[in-house]
Design a protein around this motif. Sequence first.
Motif, PDB file in Angstrom:
ATOM      1  N   ALA A 104      33.913  69.447  33.319  1.00  0.00           N
ATOM      2  CA  ALA A 104      33.861  69.803  31.936  1.00  0.00           C
ATOM      3  C   ALA A 104      32.835  68.960  31.110  1.00  0.00           C
ATOM      4  O   ALA A 104      32.256  69.840  30.286  1.00  0.00           O
ATOM      5  CB  ALA A 104      35.329  69.754  31.269  1.00  0.00           C
ATOM      6  N   ARG A 105      32.878  67.760  31.279  1.00  0.00           N
ATOM      7  CA  ARG A 105      31.930  66.927  30.368  1.00  0.00           C
ATOM      8  C   ARG A 105      30.442  67.654  30.567  1.00  0.00           C
ATOM      9  O   ARG A 105      29.844  67.595  29.522  1.00  0.00           O
ATOM     10  CB  ARG A 105      32.000  65.661  30.717  1.00  0.00           C
ATOM     11  CG  ARG A 105      31.390  64.675  29.770  1.00  0.00           C
ATOM     12  CD  ARG A 105      31.683  63.346  29.976  1.00  0.00           C
ATOM     13  NE  ARG A 105      31.377  62.798  31.408  1.00  0.00           N
ATOM     14  CZ  ARG A 105      32.444  62.437  32.272  1.00  0.00           C
ATOM     15  NH1 ARG A 105      33.654  62.667  32.051  1.00  0.00           N
ATOM     16  NH2 ARG A 105      32.059  62.132  33.435  1.00  0.00           N
ATOM     17  N   VAL A 106      30.047  67.775  31.890  1.00  0.00           N
ATOM     18  CA  VAL A 106      28.543  68.304  31.921  1.00  0.00           C
ATOM     19  C   VAL A 106      28.521  69.531  31.395  1.00  0.00           C
ATOM     20  O   VAL A 106      27.323  69.724  30.894  1.00  0.00           O
ATOM     21  CB  VAL A 106      28.360  68.256  33.683  1.00  0.00           C
ATOM     22  CG1 VAL A 106      26.997  68.961  33.880  1.00  0.00           C
ATOM     23  CG2 VAL A 106      28.422  66.871  34.304  1.00  0.00           C
TER      24      VAL A 106
ATOM     25  N   SER B 112      29.963  70.877  28.887  1.00  0.00           N
ATOM     26  CA  SER B 112      29.850  70.974  27.340  1.00  0.00           C
ATOM     27  C   SER B 112      29.017  70.226  26.767  1.00  0.00           C
ATOM     28  O   SER B 112      28.271  70.842  25.911  1.00  0.00           O
ATOM     29  CB  SER B 112      31.168  70.181  27.007  1.00  0.00           C
ATOM     30  OG  SER B 112      31.095  68.564  27.258  1.00  0.00           O
ATOM     31  N   ASN B 113      28.136  69.001  27.392  1.00  0.00           N
ATOM     32  CA  ASN B 113      27.023  68.704  27.044  1.00  0.00           C
ATOM     33  C   ASN B 113      25.808  69.771  27.111  1.00  0.00           C
ATOM     34  O   ASN B 113      24.914  69.930  26.274  1.00  0.00           O
ATOM     35  CB  ASN B 113      26.365  67.512  27.648  1.00  0.00           C
ATOM     36  CG  ASN B 113      27.472  66.379  27.852  1.00  0.00           C
ATOM     37  OD1 ASN B 113      28.013  66.155  26.593  1.00  0.00           O
ATOM     38  ND2 ASN B 113      27.538  65.413  28.527  1.00  0.00           N
ATOM     39  N   PHE B 114      25.968  70.587  28.233  1.00  0.00           N
ATOM     40  CA  PHE B 114      24.829  71.788  28.137  1.00  0.00           C
ATOM     41  C   PHE B 114      24.893  72.397  27.087  1.00  0.00           C
ATOM     42  O   PHE B 114      23.976  73.154  26.435  1.00  0.00           O
ATOM     43  CB  PHE B 114      24.872  72.322  29.591  1.00  0.00           C
ATOM     44  CG  PHE B 114      24.297  73.637  29.670  1.00  0.00           C
ATOM     45  CD1 PHE B 114      22.497  73.718  29.949  1.00  0.00           C
ATOM     46  CD2 PHE B 114      24.798  74.734  29.595  1.00  0.00           C
ATOM     47  CE1 PHE B 114      21.808  74.767  29.995  1.00  0.00           C
ATOM     48  CE2 PHE B 114      23.980  76.291  29.685  1.00  0.00           C
ATOM     49  CZ  PHE B 114      22.842  75.774  29.875  1.00  0.00           C
ATOM     50  N   MET B 115      26.214  73.013  26.691  1.00  0.00           N
ATOM     51  CA  MET B 115      26.500  73.819  25.766  1.00  0.00           C
ATOM     52  C   MET B 115      26.128  73.267  24.474  1.00  0.00           C
ATOM     53  O   MET B 115      25.515  73.888  23.610  1.00  0.00           O
ATOM     54  CB  MET B 115      27.833  74.250  25.656  1.00  0.00           C
ATOM     55  CG  MET B 115      28.392  74.896  27.150  1.00  0.00           C
ATOM     56  SD  MET B 115      30.287  75.404  26.893  1.00  0.00           S
ATOM     57  CE  MET B 115      30.215  76.793  25.648  1.00  0.00           C
ATOM     58  N   ARG B 116      26.521  72.008  24.106  1.00  0.00           N
ATOM     59  CA  ARG B 116      25.939  71.222  22.844  1.00  0.00           C
ATOM     60  C   ARG B 116      24.411  71.533  22.839  1.00  0.00           C
ATOM     61  O   ARG B 116      23.715  71.602  21.774  1.00  0.00           O
ATOM     62  CB  ARG B 116      26.700  70.058  22.851  1.00  0.00           C
ATOM     63  CG  ARG B 116      27.966  69.790  22.547  1.00  0.00           C
ATOM     64  CD  ARG B 116      28.531  68.592  22.722  1.00  0.00           C
ATOM     65  NE  ARG B 116      29.869  68.448  22.204  1.00  0.00           N
ATOM     66  CZ  ARG B 116      30.732  67.453  22.550  1.00  0.00           C
ATOM     67  NH1 ARG B 116      30.067  66.358  23.290  1.00  0.00           N
ATOM     68  NH2 ARG B 116      32.009  67.433  22.035  1.00  0.00           N
TER      69      ARG B 116
ATOM     70  N   ARG C  53      26.063  84.654  24.213  1.00  0.00           N
ATOM     71  CA  ARG C  53      24.707  84.084  24.922  1.00  0.00           C
ATOM     72  C   ARG C  53      25.029  82.902  25.731  1.00  0.00           C
ATOM     73  O   ARG C  53      24.513  82.555  26.862  1.00  0.00           O
ATOM     74  CB  ARG C  53      23.699  84.050  23.825  1.00  0.00           C
ATOM     75  CG  ARG C  53      22.189  83.427  24.256  1.00  0.00           C
ATOM     76  CD  ARG C  53      21.043  83.178  23.380  1.00  0.00           C
ATOM     77  NE  ARG C  53      20.909  84.784  22.653  1.00  0.00           N
ATOM     78  CZ  ARG C  53      20.188  84.843  21.507  1.00  0.00           C
ATOM     79  NH1 ARG C  53      19.910  83.929  21.073  1.00  0.00           N
ATOM     80  NH2 ARG C  53      19.890  86.120  21.061  1.00  0.00           N
ATOM     81  N   ILE C  54      25.825  82.143  25.021  1.00  0.00           N
ATOM     82  CA  ILE C  54      26.160  80.740  25.608  1.00  0.00           C
ATOM     83  C   ILE C  54      27.162  81.000  26.931  1.00  0.00           C
ATOM     84  O   ILE C  54      27.127  80.222  27.688  1.00  0.00           O
ATOM     85  CB  ILE C  54      26.819  79.731  24.683  1.00  0.00           C
ATOM     86  CG1 ILE C  54      26.783  78.036  25.473  1.00  0.00           C
ATOM     87  CG2 ILE C  54      27.882  80.163  23.886  1.00  0.00           C
ATOM     88  CD1 ILE C  54      25.462  77.786  25.949  1.00  0.00           C
ATOM     89  N   VAL C  55      28.021  81.929  26.784  1.00  0.00           N
ATOM     90  CA  VAL C  55      28.703  82.047  27.751  1.00  0.00           C
ATOM     91  C   VAL C  55      28.112  82.763  28.938  1.00  0.00           C
ATOM     92  O   VAL C  55      28.417  82.494  30.121  1.00  0.00           O
ATOM     93  CB  VAL C  55      29.993  83.255  27.298  1.00  0.00           C
ATOM     94  CG1 VAL C  55      30.696  83.630  28.509  1.00  0.00           C
ATOM     95  CG2 VAL C  55      30.844  82.372  26.320  1.00  0.00           C
ATOM     96  N   ASN C  56      27.007  83.640  28.845  1.00  0.00           N
ATOM     97  CA  ASN C  56      26.382  84.027  29.761  1.00  0.00           C
ATOM     98  C   ASN C  56      25.509  82.920  30.480  1.00  0.00           C
ATOM     99  O   ASN C  56      25.357  82.920  31.650  1.00  0.00           O
ATOM    100  CB  ASN C  56      25.391  85.101  29.412  1.00  0.00           C
ATOM    101  CG  ASN C  56      26.004  86.383  29.076  1.00  0.00           C
ATOM    102  OD1 ASN C  56      27.159  86.733  29.426  1.00  0.00           O
ATOM    103  ND2 ASN C  56      25.530  87.338  28.344  1.00  0.00           N
ATOM    104  N   ALA C  57      24.933  82.011  29.726  1.00  0.00           N
ATOM    105  CA  ALA C  57      24.344  80.724  30.197  1.00  0.00           C
ATOM    106  C   ALA C  57      25.167  79.950  31.273  1.00  0.00           C
ATOM    107  O   ALA C  57      24.828  79.491  32.117  1.00  0.00           O
ATOM    108  CB  ALA C  57      23.571  79.977  28.997  1.00  0.00           C
ATOM    109  N   ILE C  58      26.590  79.925  30.658  1.00  0.00           N
ATOM    110  CA  ILE C  58      27.227  78.891  31.462  1.00  0.00           C
ATOM    111  C   ILE C  58      27.766  79.735  32.755  1.00  0.00           C
ATOM    112  O   ILE C  58      27.596  79.137  33.873  1.00  0.00           O
ATOM    113  CB  ILE C  58      28.757  78.687  30.762  1.00  0.00           C
ATOM    114  CG1 ILE C  58      28.245  77.769  29.551  1.00  0.00           C
ATOM    115  CG2 ILE C  58      29.760  78.285  31.652  1.00  0.00           C
ATOM    116  CD1 ILE C  58      28.006  76.234  30.027  1.00  0.00           C
TER     117      ILE C  58
END
Length: 282
Positions: free
Chosen positions: A81-83, A85-89, A107-112
């Motif tokens: 989750a930390r990895v 969340s850092n990507f999302m930030r 958009r960010i949900v699709n990226a994840i």
Amino acid sequence: MFRNQYDNDVSTWSPQGRIHQVEYAVEAVKQGSAAIGLRSNKYAILLGLKRSSGELASYQKKLIKIDDHMGIGIAGLTSDARVLSNFMRSEAMKSKMLYDRPLPVQRIVNAIADKAQVNTQQYGRRPYGVGLLVIGQDETGPHLFECSPSGTSFEYFAMSIGARSQSAKTYLEKYYESFANASLEELVRHGLQALRDTLQQDKELNINNTSLGIVGEDQPFEIIEGEALQRYLDLLGEDTGRTRPPGSGEGHAGATDPIDREDEDIEPAAAVAFEAMDTTGA
């Protein structure tokens, strides 16, 4: 849970058309403590049940702020989750720097989801062992999404993930039609009642083991914990413990759901790896 030679890596299909490594990652999400999300026409909220590995340990974080308009709730491996969340930030920061606008939630949900899917297809990788509930507010209103280790994502009116989440789903399915026009206090009360149904029999909600995240059209994302949470817990009255016995009202999935095996022995290494597998914590 070793089955056969078809679960050695993520790029091997079984004759039944299954990828066992992905299924194991989904099981890891079910071992985490519960996280619940709800949304109305004006607000979206997250609630998390925090666990502690022992009397001397602090409670682990369940909610993470991504940006002023977005946050996530987690169930499963906190390191994964930390990895994510850092990507999302990083993506949220790029959107502000390049386009001078908040990152759209979809958009960010699709990226994840795309990032998770890559790990289910390439040899030598493993799926992320964490499930995410993503809430956010953009020009189209409040949103609630669930992201799975399999790389799928869906938008929901209400959703729960983690241990004993089927009990919470039963409650949410019963009342979700009233969420759309609910006030913030009513939405939080419904969320707390659903979270309460995921508790073990001898536990209750309190300011130490509960986290609340709120975002809305006039409300930046905020995580509420500690003493500030007490006024919301007071919405439940004196009954902050689980109201229904295990197995009752679980629906058709409750009979076979492995997440109700509270007394199953867990190896010490696994208890360290997963953020909520210790059944002695709150």
